[in-house]
Scaffold this motif. Structure first.
Motif, PDB file in Angstrom:
ATOM      1  N   UNK A   5       0.854  -1.183   0.000  1.00 57.15           N
ATOM      2  CA  UNK A   5       0.000   0.000   0.000  1.00 57.15           C
ATOM      3  C   UNK A   5       0.886   1.227   0.000  1.00 57.15           C
ATOM      4  N   UNK A   6       0.695   2.060  -1.014  1.00 51.57           N
ATOM      5  CA  UNK A   6       1.457   3.292  -1.085  1.00 51.57           C
ATOM      6  C   UNK A   6       1.001   4.203   0.042  1.00 51.57           C
ATOM      7  N   UNK A   7       1.954   4.878   0.667  1.00 50.48           N
ATOM      8  CA  UNK A   7       1.564   5.800   1.719  1.00 50.48           C
ATOM      9  C   UNK A   7       1.030   7.068   1.081  1.00 50.48           C
ATOM     10  N   UNK A   8      -0.163   7.435   1.480  1.00 50.38           N
ATOM     11  CA  UNK A   8      -0.802   8.629   0.942  1.00 50.38           C
ATOM     12  C   UNK A   8      -1.762   9.173   1.976  1.00 50.38           C
ATOM     13  N   UNK A   9      -1.962  10.461   1.953  1.00 54.49           N
ATOM     14  CA  UNK A   9      -2.931  11.074   2.832  1.00 54.49           C
ATOM     15  C   UNK A   9      -4.296  10.937   2.185  1.00 54.49           C
ATOM     16  N   UNK A  42     -11.071   6.788  -3.921  1.00 56.42           N
ATOM     17  CA  UNK A  42     -11.158   7.443  -2.617  1.00 56.42           C
ATOM     18  C   UNK A  42     -11.769   6.496  -1.582  1.00 56.42           C
ATOM     19  N   UNK A  43     -12.861   5.861  -1.933  1.00 57.12           N
ATOM     20  CA  UNK A  43     -13.522   4.942  -1.009  1.00 57.12           C
ATOM     21  C   UNK A  43     -12.626   3.749  -0.719  1.00 57.12           C
ATOM     22  N   UNK A  44     -12.011   3.179  -1.739  1.00 59.97           N
ATOM     23  CA  UNK A  44     -11.169   1.987  -1.566  1.00 59.97           C
ATOM     24  C   UNK A  44     -10.002   2.245  -0.627  1.00 59.97           C
ATOM     25  N   UNK A  45      -9.390   3.399  -0.724  1.00 65.78           N
ATOM     26  CA  UNK A  45      -8.222   3.702   0.116  1.00 65.78           C
ATOM     27  C   UNK A  45      -8.575   3.826   1.588  1.00 65.78           C
ATOM     28  N   UNK A  46      -9.845   3.981   1.898  1.00 61.34           N
ATOM     29  CA  UNK A  46     -10.277   4.090   3.289  1.00 61.34           C
ATOM     30  C   UNK A  46     -10.654   2.736   3.885  1.00 61.34           C
ATOM     31  N   UNK A  47     -10.604   1.667   3.097  1.00 63.95           N
ATOM     32  CA  UNK A  47     -10.993   0.332   3.569  1.00 63.95           C
ATOM     33  C   UNK A  47      -9.756  -0.487   3.931  1.00 63.95           C
ATOM     34  N   UNK A  48      -9.897  -1.439   4.855  1.00 62.69           N
ATOM     35  CA  UNK A  48      -8.750  -2.262   5.263  1.00 62.69           C
ATOM     36  C   UNK A  48      -8.408  -3.358   4.247  1.00 62.69           C
ATOM     37  N   UNK A  52     -12.792  -7.622   1.367  1.00 63.38           N
ATOM     38  CA  UNK A  52     -13.882  -7.893   0.427  1.00 63.38           C
ATOM     39  C   UNK A  52     -13.783  -9.300  -0.157  1.00 63.38           C
ATOM     40  N   UNK A  53     -14.925  -9.943  -0.266  1.00 67.51           N
ATOM     41  CA  UNK A  53     -14.987 -11.266  -0.879  1.00 67.51           C
ATOM     42  C   UNK A  53     -15.329 -11.194  -2.360  1.00 67.51           C
ATOM     43  N   UNK A  54     -15.997 -10.135  -2.770  1.00 63.95           N
ATOM     44  CA  UNK A  54     -16.409  -9.987  -4.156  1.00 63.95           C
ATOM     45  C   UNK A  54     -16.378  -8.517  -4.546  1.00 63.95           C
ATOM     46  N   UNK A  55     -15.809  -8.234  -5.714  1.00 63.48           N
ATOM     47  CA  UNK A  55     -15.819  -6.878  -6.266  1.00 63.48           C
ATOM     48  C   UNK A  55     -16.312  -6.987  -7.703  1.00 63.48           C
ATOM     49  N   UNK A  94      -7.052  -5.175  -5.718  1.00 59.30           N
ATOM     50  CA  UNK A  94      -6.133  -6.270  -5.370  1.00 59.30           C
ATOM     51  C   UNK A  94      -5.839  -6.260  -3.873  1.00 59.30           C
ATOM     52  N   UNK A  95      -5.596  -5.095  -3.322  1.00 62.11           N
ATOM     53  CA  UNK A  95      -5.301  -4.959  -1.900  1.00 62.11           C
ATOM     54  C   UNK A  95      -6.521  -5.309  -1.051  1.00 62.11           C
ATOM     55  N   UNK A  96      -7.701  -4.959  -1.535  1.00 60.14           N
ATOM     56  CA  UNK A  96      -8.926  -5.143  -0.762  1.00 60.14           C
ATOM     57  C   UNK A  96      -9.479  -6.559  -0.779  1.00 60.14           C
TER      58      UNK A  96
END
Length: 134
Positions: A5-9, A42-48, A52-55, A94-96
């Protein structure tokens, strides 16, 4: 491929779920999930990670046409720059995704091949399972 995960604000995602006027069952007391309104990146970057099981992704098809918006401005569905917008969002997917999670990408003949190559770069070609043509 290892997940990183890239560090970003990142600004917090609004707590309101969905657009105004949704039935209460979509916004209150639901135990089946959550509906968030906002730019996918924006939404994805706020999730751990791995949550997710399905996208399901239904991006613009790179038709080269102007698309009108229902509740706001439209957009130019151009082929140039299509991947530049889509790839960061797919990398967040991929991260989610949980290790057993699935990704479904809805595309047409104009974009499917370039996006498949991009997905191979993000997930690795061995992760591809199937293509549905209808």
């Amino acid at each position: 491929m290892p997940r990183s995960r890239a560090s970003a604000t990142v600004s917090p995602v609004p707590s309101r779920l969905g657009p105004p006027g949704l039935p209460r069952s979509f916004t209150e007391g639901s135990t089946g999930g959550e509906l968030r309104l906002g730019d996918a990146l924006h939404v994805a970057r706020a999730l751990p990670d791995g949550c997710l099981d399905l996208v399901y992704v239904d991006p613009p098809f790179a038709t080269g046409r102007r698309r009108g918006g229902r509740a706001g401005p439209g957009f130019d569905d151009e082929q140039a720059g299509h991947l530049a917008v889509l790839v960061p969002r797919l990398a967040e997917v991929h991260r989610l995704l949980a290790t057993s999670g699935s990704l479904v990408v809805h595309l047409d003949y104009r974009a499917v091949h370039a996006v498949k190559v991009a997905l191979d770069g993000i997930f690795g070609p061995a992760r591809f399972r199937n293509e549905i043509i209808w």
